[in-house]
Write a protein that holds these residues in place. Structure first.
Motif, PDB file in Angstrom:
ATOM      1  N   ASP A 214       0.836  -1.192   0.000  1.00 25.47           N
ATOM      2  CA  ASP A 214       0.000   0.000   0.000  1.00 25.47           C
ATOM      3  C   ASP A 214       0.874   1.247   0.000  1.00 25.47           C
ATOM      4  N   ARG A 215       0.255   2.380   0.228  1.00 26.27           N
ATOM      5  CA  ARG A 215       0.943   3.667   0.127  1.00 26.27           C
ATOM      6  C   ARG A 215       2.122   3.769   1.102  1.00 26.27           C
ATOM      7  N   GLY A 216       1.887   3.383   2.343  1.00 26.41           N
ATOM      8  CA  GLY A 216       2.949   3.494   3.336  1.00 26.41           C
ATOM      9  C   GLY A 216       4.134   2.593   3.034  1.00 26.41           C
ATOM     10  N   LEU A 217       3.854   1.353   2.695  1.00 25.07           N
ATOM     11  CA  LEU A 217       4.933   0.415   2.393  1.00 25.07           C
ATOM     12  C   LEU A 217       5.654   0.802   1.103  1.00 25.07           C
ATOM     13  N   LEU A 218       4.913   1.314   0.130  1.00 27.21           N
ATOM     14  CA  LEU A 218       5.544   1.769  -1.106  1.00 27.21           C
ATOM     15  C   LEU A 218       6.508   2.912  -0.845  1.00 27.21           C
ATOM     16  N   ASN A 219       6.134   3.824   0.031  1.00 25.32           N
ATOM     17  CA  ASN A 219       7.027   4.934   0.353  1.00 25.32           C
ATOM     18  C   ASN A 219       8.300   4.419   1.032  1.00 25.32           C
ATOM     19  N   ASP A 220       8.153   3.443   1.941  1.00 23.83           N
ATOM     20  CA  ASP A 220       9.329   2.861   2.599  1.00 23.83           C
ATOM     21  C   ASP A 220      10.235   2.188   1.574  1.00 23.83           C
ATOM     22  N   TRP A 221       9.633   1.528   0.615  1.00 26.92           N
ATOM     23  CA  TRP A 221      10.422   0.822  -0.397  1.00 26.92           C
ATOM     24  C   TRP A 221      11.134   1.807  -1.329  1.00 26.92           C
ATOM     25  N   ALA A 222      10.387   2.795  -1.824  1.00 24.68           N
ATOM     26  CA  ALA A 222      10.949   3.705  -2.824  1.00 24.68           C
ATOM     27  C   ALA A 222      11.961   4.664  -2.214  1.00 24.68           C
ATOM     28  N   ALA A 223      11.657   5.201  -1.031  1.00 31.76           N
ATOM     29  CA  ALA A 223      12.526   6.203  -0.429  1.00 31.76           C
ATOM     30  C   ALA A 223      13.670   5.583   0.364  1.00 31.76           C
ATOM     31  N   GLY A 224      13.532   4.307   0.718  1.00 28.16           N
ATOM     32  CA  GLY A 224      14.566   3.663   1.506  1.00 28.16           C
ATOM     33  C   GLY A 224      15.558   2.907   0.648  1.00 28.16           C
ATOM     34  N   SER A 225      16.321   2.044   1.306  1.00 29.65           N
ATOM     35  CA  SER A 225      17.340   1.265   0.602  1.00 29.65           C
ATOM     36  C   SER A 225      17.114  -0.227   0.702  1.00 29.65           C
ATOM     37  N   SER A 226      16.058  -0.644   1.414  1.00 31.26           N
ATOM     38  CA  SER A 226      15.788  -2.075   1.571  1.00 31.26           C
ATOM     39  C   SER A 226      15.002  -2.595   0.371  1.00 31.26           C
ATOM     40  N   PRO A 227      15.336  -3.753  -0.136  1.00 28.06           N
ATOM     41  CA  PRO A 227      14.564  -4.338  -1.240  1.00 28.06           C
ATOM     42  C   PRO A 227      13.196  -4.792  -0.756  1.00 28.06           C
ATOM     43  N   LEU A 228      12.321  -4.968  -1.697  1.00 31.77           N
ATOM     44  CA  LEU A 228      10.949  -5.321  -1.344  1.00 31.77           C
ATOM     45  C   LEU A 228      10.885  -6.683  -0.659  1.00 31.77           C
ATOM     46  N   TRP A 229      11.765  -7.610  -1.033  1.00 37.41           N
ATOM     47  CA  TRP A 229      11.720  -8.938  -0.414  1.00 37.41           C
ATOM     48  C   TRP A 229      12.189  -8.925   1.035  1.00 37.41           C
ATOM     49  N   ASP A 230      12.788  -7.825   1.478  1.00 32.05           N
ATOM     50  CA  ASP A 230      13.104  -7.681   2.898  1.00 32.05           C
ATOM     51  C   ASP A 230      11.988  -6.988   3.662  1.00 32.05           C
ATOM     52  N   LEU A 231      11.051  -6.389   2.945  1.00 28.54           N
ATOM     53  CA  LEU A 231       9.956  -5.660   3.589  1.00 28.54           C
ATOM     54  C   LEU A 231       8.680  -6.488   3.684  1.00 28.54           C
ATOM     55  N   LEU A 232       8.530  -7.485   2.840  1.00 31.61           N
ATOM     56  CA  LEU A 232       7.319  -8.300   2.840  1.00 31.61           C
ATOM     57  C   LEU A 232       7.528  -9.569   3.668  1.00 31.61           C
ATOM     58  N   PRO A 233       6.552  -9.923   4.492  1.00 32.96           N
ATOM     59  CA  PRO A 233       6.673 -11.152   5.287  1.00 32.96           C
ATOM     60  C   PRO A 233       6.154 -12.378   4.523  1.00 32.96           C
ATOM     61  N   HIS A 234       6.513 -13.546   5.038  1.00 30.85           N
ATOM     62  CA  HIS A 234       5.953 -14.820   4.570  1.00 30.85           C
ATOM     63  C   HIS A 234       6.202 -15.059   3.085  1.00 30.85           C
ATOM     64  N   LEU A 235       7.433 -14.847   2.656  1.00 28.74           N
ATOM     65  CA  LEU A 235       7.774 -15.127   1.260  1.00 28.74           C
ATOM     66  C   LEU A 235       8.140 -16.593   1.103  1.00 28.74           C
ATOM     67  N   PRO A 236       7.992 -17.131  -0.094  1.00 23.94           N
ATOM     68  CA  PRO A 236       8.414 -18.514  -0.327  1.00 23.94           C
ATOM     69  C   PRO A 236       9.926 -18.671  -0.123  1.00 23.94           C
ATOM     70  N   ALA A 237      10.316 -19.883   0.100  1.00 23.50           N
ATOM     71  CA  ALA A 237      11.746 -20.153   0.289  1.00 23.50           C
ATOM     72  C   ALA A 237      12.503 -19.847  -0.998  1.00 23.50           C
ATOM     73  N   PRO A 238      13.777 -19.459  -0.864  1.00 18.23           N
ATOM     74  CA  PRO A 238      14.575 -19.193  -2.077  1.00 18.23           C
ATOM     75  C   PRO A 238      14.651 -20.424  -2.969  1.00 18.23           C
ATOM     76  N   ARG A 239      14.668 -20.180  -4.258  1.00 16.44           N
ATOM     77  CA  ARG A 239      14.796 -21.277  -5.219  1.00 16.44           C
ATOM     78  C   ARG A 239      16.231 -21.750  -5.351  1.00 16.44           C
TER      79      ARG A 239
END
Length: 252
Positions: A214-239
């Motif tokens: 959403d808007r808040g998380l998008l701002n954290d992603w765009a204005a920050g330096s962390s990649p999206l896969w570090d900001l989202l929880p419960h991601l699948p295991a790495p391939r």
């Protein structure tokens, strides 16, 4: 009498002005002019009151149309200048997404918003990220692979009014959920918006393992330096493991 000569007759010459009959032109009398003037006066006496009455009845409409035309003429150069300024700003800043914030993303066109999400994915290491949005995109606007080998399928919903715009609802998630994994082969299926989500949409996303930005998380992603896969929880295991990724990069 015999022997008498008849004298030769000499034809008489025509004097000047003699011969053809003169053509007498018919003069228009003053009566005809008077009739024409009377007819014109009668027509004018009929049309002028009608025109005056029509203007009185439609004066408000005429004034509104005139004001609209004048306003449009005055605003057109301003709008064109603003559009050019926005396009030039986007061209200048799209190559350095680390300087973006939510206000900058709010001012983009929806196609530029999709490009911005692609560039953010590229910034974070998904160097095969592509924008595929458009007619026939089957619910996907951006696709890419993160450094862990997971395939990301992202749908973008830009709201011109930001959080004040219409909330993204479940119909958009239905389309993404139906194509994100079966059609596009996504491991992580995401919907990104600069606006907000409705409560039913949030509930549906949780039940279907869809990720919402959403808007808040998008701002954290765009204005920050962390990649999206570090900001989202419960991601699948790495391939892929880090060792296999390094080997694959060396081979490429």
């Amino acid at each position: 009498m015999p022997g008498r000569r008849n004298p030769t007759r000499t034809p008489a010459r025509r004097g000047p002005g003699r011969g053809r009959r003169p053509v007498h032109r018919r003069r228009v009398g003053p009566a005809v002019d008077t009739v024409g003037l009377l007819a014109a006066a009668a027509l004018a006496s009929f049309l002028v009151p009608q025109a005056r009455q029509w203007l009185q009845l439609h004066s408000a409409t005429i004034a509104a149309v005139a004001a609209t035309v004048l306003t449009a003429g005055a605003l057109t150069p301003v709008l064109v200048k603003a559009a050019r300024r926005g396009a030039s700003a986007w061209t200048a800043r799209r190559r350095r997404p680390e300087g973006w914030d939510i206000r900058f993303l709010d001012g983009l066109h929806h196609s530029q918003f999709e490009e911005a999400v692609r560039d953010l994915m590229w910034r974070d290491g998904a160097h095969d990220a592509v924008r595929v949005g458009g007619s026939g995109d089957n619910g996907a606007d951006v696709k890419g692979t993160d450094p862990a080998g997971r395939r990301w399928v992202i749908q973008c919903k830009h709201r011109r009014d930001g959080a004040a715009g219409a909330a993204v609802g479940t119909p958009d998630l239905h389309v993404l959920n139906g194509t994100g994994r079966p059609v596009h082969g996504g491991d992580v299926v995401v919907l990104v918006t600069n606006g907000r989500f409705s409560a039913p949409a949030v509930k549906f996303a949780r039940s279907q393992r869809l990720h919402l930005v959403d808007r808040g998380l998008l701002n954290d992603w765009a204005a920050g330096s962390s990649p999206l896969w570090d900001l989202l929880p419960h991601l699948p295991a790495p391939r892929t493991s880090s060792r296999s990724r390094g080997t694959r990069r060396l081979r490429s």
